[in-house]
Design a protein around this motif. Structure first.
Motif, PDB file in Angstrom:
ATOM      1  N   LYS A  88       0.806  -1.213   0.000  1.00 44.98           N
ATOM      2  CA  LYS A  88       0.000   0.000   0.000  1.00 44.98           C
ATOM      3  C   LYS A  88       0.847   1.275   0.000  1.00 44.98           C
ATOM      4  O   LYS A  88       0.371   2.338  -0.415  1.00 44.98           O
ATOM      5  N   HIS A  89       2.085   1.171   0.487  1.00 43.96           N
ATOM      6  CA  HIS A  89       2.941   2.343   0.607  1.00 43.96           C
ATOM      7  C   HIS A  89       4.328   2.045   0.039  1.00 43.96           C
ATOM      8  O   HIS A  89       4.830   0.929   0.143  1.00 43.96           O
ATOM      9  N   ASP A  90       4.918   3.081  -0.537  1.00 42.57           N
ATOM     10  CA  ASP A  90       6.275   2.976  -1.059  1.00 42.57           C
ATOM     11  C   ASP A  90       7.299   3.604  -0.128  1.00 42.57           C
ATOM     12  O   ASP A  90       8.493   3.338  -0.240  1.00 42.57           O
ATOM     13  N   GLU A  91       6.837   4.479   0.772  1.00 39.96           N
ATOM     14  CA  GLU A  91       7.718   5.170   1.694  1.00 39.96           C
ATOM     15  C   GLU A  91       7.160   5.080   3.109  1.00 39.96           C
ATOM     16  O   GLU A  91       5.929   5.001   3.301  1.00 39.96           O
ATOM     17  N   GLY A 127      12.403  -5.042  -2.595  1.00 38.43           N
ATOM     18  CA  GLY A 127      11.228  -4.173  -2.685  1.00 38.43           C
ATOM     19  C   GLY A 127      10.660  -3.754  -1.348  1.00 38.43           C
ATOM     20  O   GLY A 127       9.480  -3.403  -1.259  1.00 38.43           O
ATOM     21  N   TYR A 128      11.471  -3.770  -0.322  1.00 44.01           N
ATOM     22  CA  TYR A 128      10.972  -3.396   1.001  1.00 44.01           C
ATOM     23  C   TYR A 128      10.861  -1.875   1.140  1.00 44.01           C
ATOM     24  O   TYR A 128      11.507  -1.110   0.424  1.00 44.01           O
ATOM     25  N   VAL A 129      10.046  -1.468   2.107  1.00 46.51           N
ATOM     26  CA  VAL A 129       9.878  -0.051   2.414  1.00 46.51           C
ATOM     27  C   VAL A 129      11.001   0.423   3.333  1.00 46.51           C
ATOM     28  O   VAL A 129      11.489   1.555   3.198  1.00 46.51           O
ATOM     29  N   TYR A 130      11.377  -0.456   4.257  1.00 47.14           N
ATOM     30  CA  TYR A 130      12.409  -0.075   5.219  1.00 47.14           C
ATOM     31  C   TYR A 130      13.053  -1.349   5.757  1.00 47.14           C
ATOM     32  O   TYR A 130      12.404  -2.400   5.855  1.00 47.14           O
TER      33      TYR A 130
END
Length: 318
Positions: free
Chosen positions: A143-146, A237-240
């Motif tokens: 749902k989020h890229d950042e 492809g992780y956000v963090y």
């Protein structure tokens, strides 16, 4: 006048006796040589040639026996007359008891926090003798890229086992998504300051985290590398993700472990050194999809100090 009688020279009486003695000496020597060679050959491993030195057999237990780097390590060890046997275990709970009971000589499957928890719970004193790798623990989202895109009250699923749960909470804190009420050494969800946090933590079985990536109620998941791989995640492809080289990540360094009386065993130390041969470490990184970080610069003494500190932190937290 008396006729003189010829006198014959005396017989050499030593000739017969000397011959017999010589034969006996030779026979004794030959028998001695045969016994020596036979005894020496019989004490070696099957297939050893007469007069050779039998290889030192070392049994190492792991939960990822199929990984190709073990065969590379075995070949390197064989070149130094070390016969390394890789013993496979199907569950994480098995290799430490097997090591304690002497069924294996070393194991390599766990990080220091897992080992600390095992020692505290069982009374064992298993010790790390060398580092292997550390893998970042990432936060994924569909749902989020950042991190900045997460909103107040959204849920993030994390593993609920004691060792990975604490690390997952530190990941979310480092990302700025949660805050703690104090400074816990081994945090649990009860340590989360919900009012000061952006997301709500949901603890689930580690094997279930990856499957929640498409759940409409879940904004993100913290997933162990093996479960992310099995689920077909894009590992980049992780956000963090946490920094595996940071001081806070030390308890999550994976290690080669021995019984306390064997920490200075030179053969075992040589196996640690061979693990860090480039042919082995390159295979380790490749098998992890490029996510594993090989841990250098930690000798046995430093690892044992981290273990001691981690055991103390667990005791305080308990």
């Amino acid at each position: 006048m008396t006729e003189s009688v010829p006198v014959l020279p005396p017989k050499n009486r030593t000739s017969r006796t000397g011959l017999i003695a010589a034969i006996v000496v030779v026979a004794v020597v030959v028998v001695g040589v045969i016994v020596y060679l036979t005894t020496r050959g019989s004490s070696e491993e099957p297939g050893a040639t007469v007069g050779s030195t039998a290889p030192t057999v070392v049994r190492l237990g792991t939960t990822d026996v199929a990984q190709p780097h073990w065969e590379i390590l075995k070949d390197l060890a064989a070149q130094e007359n070390i016969e390394l046997e890789i013993v496979g275990f199907s569950e994480y709970t098995q290799p430490n008891p097997a090591l304690t009971e002497g069924e294996i000589d070393l194991n390599a499957f766990q990080h220091l926090l897992y080992l600390a928890d095992h020692n505290n719970n069982t009374g064992d004193d298993l010790q790390p003798i060398g580092s292997t790798l550390i893998v970042p623990l990432p936060l994924y989202s569909d749902k989020h890229d950042e991190v900045s895109e997460f909103t107040k009250g959204e849920q993030v699923a994390i593993p609920n086992d004691a060792t990975n749960q604490a690390r997952a909470l530190f990941v979310l804190e480092s990302a700025g998504l949660i805050a703690f009420t104090g400074e816990p050494k081994v945090p649990t969800p009860d340590d989360v300051d919900t009012a000061a946090s952006t997301v709500v933590v949901r603890s689930v079985e580690a094997s279930q985290t990856a499957g929640l990536i498409g759940d409409p109620d879940i904004a993100g998941v913290v997933v162990n590398n093996n479960f992310a791989t099995d689920a077909g995640f894009d590992l980049d492809g992780y956000v963090y993700a946490d920094d595996p080289t940071s001081t806070g990540a030390q308890p999550y360094i994976n290690v080669i472990v021995a019984r306390p009386d064997d920490v200075d065993n030179p053969v075992f130390q040589r196996i640690v050194e061979l693990y860090h041969d480039p042919s082995v470490t390159e295979s380790v990184v490749e098998s992890s999809g490029g996510t594993a970080v090989i841990v250098e610069g930690y000798d046995a003494a430093k690892l044992q100090q981290v273990l001691q500190d981690t055991q103390a932190n667990l005791t305080t937290a308990g």
